[in-house]
Design a protein around this motif. Structure first.
Motif, PDB file in Angstrom:
ATOM      1  N   ASN A 157      33.063  45.183  40.913  1.00  0.00           N
ATOM      2  CA  ASN A 157      31.896  44.345  41.197  1.00  0.00           C
ATOM      3  C   ASN A 157      31.859  44.043  42.685  1.00  0.00           C
TER       4      ASN A 157
ATOM      5  N   TYR B 108      37.912  43.910  41.350  1.00  0.00           N
ATOM      6  CA  TYR B 108      38.168  45.207  40.712  1.00  0.00           C
ATOM      7  C   TYR B 108      39.318  45.017  39.736  1.00  0.00           C
TER       8      TYR B 108
ATOM      9  N   ASN C  85      26.887  51.398  33.699  1.00  0.00           N
ATOM     10  CA  ASN C  85      27.685  50.956  32.556  1.00  0.00           C
ATOM     11  C   ASN C  85      27.893  52.146  31.628  1.00  0.00           C
TER      12      ASN C  85
ATOM     13  N   LYS D  25      27.523  46.701  40.369  1.00  0.00           N
ATOM     14  CA  LYS D  25      28.540  46.558  39.339  1.00  0.00           C
ATOM     15  C   LYS D  25      28.748  47.917  38.677  1.00  0.00           C
ATOM     16  N   ASP D  26      29.998  48.256  38.436  1.00  0.00           N
ATOM     17  CA  ASP D  26      30.323  49.571  37.888  1.00  0.00           C
ATOM     18  C   ASP D  26      31.381  49.376  36.808  1.00  0.00           C
ATOM     19  N   ARG D  27      31.036  49.703  35.562  1.00  0.00           N
ATOM     20  CA  ARG D  27      31.952  49.429  34.447  1.00  0.00           C
ATOM     21  C   ARG D  27      32.077  50.644  33.537  1.00  0.00           C
TER      22      ARG D  27
ATOM     23  N   GLU E 275      39.446  49.963  30.119  1.00  0.00           N
ATOM     24  CA  GLU E 275      38.300  49.389  30.821  1.00  0.00           C
ATOM     25  C   GLU E 275      38.573  49.347  32.319  1.00  0.00           C
ATOM     26  N   SER E 276      37.535  49.686  33.078  1.00  0.00           N
ATOM     27  CA  SER E 276      37.589  49.609  34.542  1.00  0.00           C
ATOM     28  C   SER E 276      36.309  48.955  35.028  1.00  0.00           C
ATOM     29  N   LYS E 277      36.447  47.923  35.876  1.00  0.00           N
ATOM     30  CA  LYS E 277      35.280  47.189  36.358  1.00  0.00           C
ATOM     31  C   LYS E 277      35.393  46.975  37.864  1.00  0.00           C
TER      32      LYS E 277
ATOM     33  N   GLN F 176      35.182  55.162  39.481  1.00  0.00           N
ATOM     34  CA  GLN F 176      34.724  54.333  40.601  1.00  0.00           C
ATOM     35  C   GLN F 176      34.735  55.156  41.894  1.00  0.00           C
TER      36      GLN F 176
END
Length: 749
Positions: free
Chosen positions: A706, A687, A525, A652-654, A702-704, A631
């Motif tokens: 999972n 994503y 995070n 998870k990568d945020r 923001e980039s997420k 990412q």
């Protein structure tokens, strides 16, 4: 017992120097061999519809493997020695369907991989030597011949040029050559059908490797039941195969123990007076690139054999009555220690024993588990890790010195297990040696005892009903107590007692599933406040990084020391403030790490960056976001997904950036912004990238990602491809534009 006697993971810290040239003629008999094809070149079968989009299709393939034995005189007297060798014959018919296929076939290299999976694995785990790489066995090419059916129907002999490429390797002070034969194929076209035939002579049995000699010098594990020659081979190739026939023969005085996986049982077995033979036939074998995320050993047909040492079986007095397949107990007997061995510690005044006693006493606590944690953490966090290259090159055979290393707070590959053994004996707890297969390439089967392929080796220590895992330091990086690398998590592992009370105790060997983390434990995070002065065109960032689970394991040392663990893919190694332009670090606080699962780590960084903003006109400015969102990219999986794709691990990568401008702005809704904003949802995960105006002076980026499942099904390929394509595009180009009213009050007239 010294665990350096157990190193199947031989460190490949060998500098390789390539040199081109012609070896002596005995390596190149193909240059004078007059090979004739047995049959006329007939019109080949058409390419099947399912393979129509492939670059190259193997229409037919015939492969013959043989292990031979011959006798040769050792002197002028009648005494003879038995010499084992192998031959590989291959004939294949290939159709070139695209320009890319033509480019790929412009050079043909012998020996071809016979264990594709480990060959591809070598690139990632460069600290290991592939076990069955033929190029290390001083092979000879007996013949190499080809003929071509051109698209216009004309036929011609294959035209090629060749060269021999050697690699000079220094092994324990001795020179060793690895040999490849490069054939540059000429006058091929898109649409050509190429028939190739070759034979390779190998002056040793298949399953043998020069690494076996290397391991013998180091008392390697696979020699513990006698010379453990083994081989695993797949029937699938880099290209699809429409029709395949494989024959494997061996002389009858040699006993091979076979195991077959995923429908790889031979269709015919032939037992003759002097030899035995297995025959396999397949049709429509799919192309297989053997990438590390495809787990072909779980789904594709393959076979495994080992050469029996004629020592294990049923005995009557001194006579062997019946051979039996090896058991796990037999394979592990040389690396099993007994409690009686551990209870009597040497009273020697050697430096090793003095330093082990001193180190143990310095960390001794009121409980054994706290003592163990203190000792392990000291070695992980404070000890250096020495370069083993000098040992393997033979320049420093005395590098072993565990006492000297303890004194100097240093570890080496060749002594680290010896040190851990000495400390664990003093601890007095029951402990086990753990063999855990790297799940990218193999698994352990309780009912199929074979030496694991390139296992990861570490310890498990028993406290009551709890097992604590310890991975000895094996690079600049170290794993904390109970911290396991992702490629062994969830795998079935074999635990071998190092404090056994009896060799008949059924608990000497334990099979169990190692713990496995999920995306709730594995996360990264990044949160940052970004202040932008539009007039001065300055960007100031106040950021906080949080790592947990496997992402903490992978990235902690990279942030602290910028060291990379070679068993991990390089794709993970990038710091969130490594933008595509220089940044000026104003504050970089040390990483704070929790030394218990899931090993949460936090880091705060303040930095400034120039050249992020670009003036378009008096009222519009571009903001380059390249490097902001990181990412992990998987470029190689954009073309096709033939089988389920196994993720390294779930996580998870945020990334969240709150951009605060010094004056009101308006985010411009254009094609660039539309291309960046993205959302994809699939069964394996989600994503999304969101770039939105929050208020007149604030924009959110923001980039997420999972990954909530272990695999992406082949049917989900389009979603997977779309995600990785977008990640790649964001990594390469990410620009937004904002409109504002330029302050011109400070302009010089």
């Amino acid at each position: 017992m010294v665990l350096r006697n157990f190193i199947p993971l031989i460190i490949f810290l060998l500098v390789v120097q390539s040199s081109f040239g012609i070896l002596n003629a005995q390596r190149t008999p193909y240059r004078s061999h007059k090979f004739q094809f047995e049959k006329d070149f007939k019109i080949p079968d058409a390419v099947k519809a399912k393979f129509s989009d492939e670059d190259i299709v193997i229409l037919e393939e015939e492969v013959e493997y043989s292990i031979n034995q011959r006798t040769q005189p050792t002197s002028r007297i009648s005494s003879v020695s038995r010499v084992r060798s192998s031959n590989i014959k291959k004939r294949m018919l290939l159709k070139i369907q695209t320009q890319e296929g033509l480019d790929q076939l412009s050079q043909f290299i012998l020996p071809e991989p016979i264990n594709n999976y480990l060959d591809d694995y070598e690139g990632l785990a460069s600290r290991q030597i592939p076990f069955n790489d033929l190029k290390h066995l001083t092979i000879e090419v007996q013949y190499f011949e080809g003929r071509v059916l051109q698209p216009d129907g004309s036929q011609q002999r294959l035209v090629y040029s060749d060269k021999v490429v050697t690699e000079e390797l220094g092994i324990l002070g001795e020179n060793h050559k690895a040999i490849e034969f490069h054939f540059d194929l000429k006058k091929l076209q898109v649409g050509s059908v190429l028939e190739l035939a070759y034979e390779i002579y190998v002056p040793s049995p298949l399953g043998y490797s020069f690494v076996e000699e290397f391991n013998t010098n180091l008392n390697g594990f696979q020699t513990s039941p006698g010379f453990y020659y083994w081989w695993r081979f797949f029937f699938n190739r880099k290209y699809p195969v429409q029709k395949s026939k494989t024959t494997f023969s061996w002389f009858n005085e040699l006993h091979l123990e076979w195991q077959f996986y995923n429908g790889a049982e031979p269709i015919d077995t032939i037992n003759e007076v002097n030899s035995n033979k297995y025959i396999w036939e397949f049709q429509d074998l799919e192309a297989c690139n053997f990438d590390l995320n495809s787990s072909p050993y779980q789904t594709l047909p393959h076979a495994h054999f080992y050469i029996h040492n004629f020592l294990y079986g049923d005995w009557n007095d001194t006579k062997l009555i019946k051979l039996k397949p090896y058991t796990w107990t037999y394979l592990c007997r040389d690396i099993m220690q007994f409690k009686g061995d551990n209870e009597v510690l040497t009273s020697s005044f050697s430096l090793k024993e003095r330093m082990l006693n001193q180190f143990f006493n310095e960390h001794k606590d009121s409980s054994s588990i706290r003592t163990l944690k203190a000792m392990h953490n000291t070695m992980i966090n404070k000890f250096d890790y020495g370069d083993n290259e000098a040992f393997y090159f033979g320049r420093d055979i005395d590098i072993y010195g565990p006492g000297r290393d303890l004194k100097n707070e240093k570890l080496h590959e060749v002594n680290r297990f010896d040190i851990y053994d000495g400390l664990l004996r003093r601890l007095g707890a029951e402990y086990y040696l753990v063999l855990a297969p790297d799940k990218r390439i193999a698994s352990i089967d309780k009912d199929r005892p074979v030496v694991p392929i390139n296992p990861i080796i570490f310890y498990a220590v028993k406290f009551g009903n709890t097992l604590v895992y310890l991975v000895p330091k094996h690079s600049k990086q170290g794993f904390l107590m109970d911290e396991l690398p992702y490629f062994v998590e969830g795998q079935k592992a074999l635990l071998i007692a190092q404090s056994a009370r009896s060799k008949f105790n059924e608990n000497n060997l334990i099979f169990l599933d190692l713990p496995e983390s999920d995306s709730n434990s594995n996360f990264r995070n990044v949160q940052a406040k970004v202040k932008i002065d539009l007039n001065k065109q300055k960007v100031a960032v106040d950021s906080k990084l949080t790592l947990s689970g496997q992402l903490s394991s992978i990235l902690r040392n990279y942030y602290a020391k910028k060291t990379e663990e070679k068993l991990y893919d390089k794709k993970y190694y990038k710091r969130f403030y490594d933008w595509d332009r220089p940044v000026d670090i104003k504050e970089n606080l040390p990483l704070e790490v929790e030394e218990f699962y899931p090993f949460k780590a936090e880091k705060k960084v303040k930095f400034e960056a120039d050249n992020v903003l670009k003036t378009v006109n008096d009222s519009i400015v571009e903001i380059n976001l390249k490097g902001w969102l990181q990412q992990v990219e998987q470029e190689q999986y954009r073309k096709a997904l033939k089988r389920d794709y196994t993720f390294d691990f779930q996580f998870k990568d945020r990334y969240l950036y709150m951009i605060e401008f010094d004056q009101p702005v308006q985010l411009i809704d254009n094609e660039q912004l539309a291309a960046l904003n993205y959302e994809q949802e699939a069964d394996f995960g989600t994503y999304a990238v969101r770039i939105q105006q929050q208020n007149p002076t604030q924009i959110m980026v923001e980039s997420k990602l999972n990954l909530k499942a272990a695999v992406a099904k082949a049917s989900e390929y389009n979603a997977l491809k779309s995600i990785y394509r977008h990640i790649s595009e964001v990594n390469k180009e990410a620009i937004i534009q904002v409109e504002y009213k330029r302050d011109t009050t400070n302009k010089t007239e």
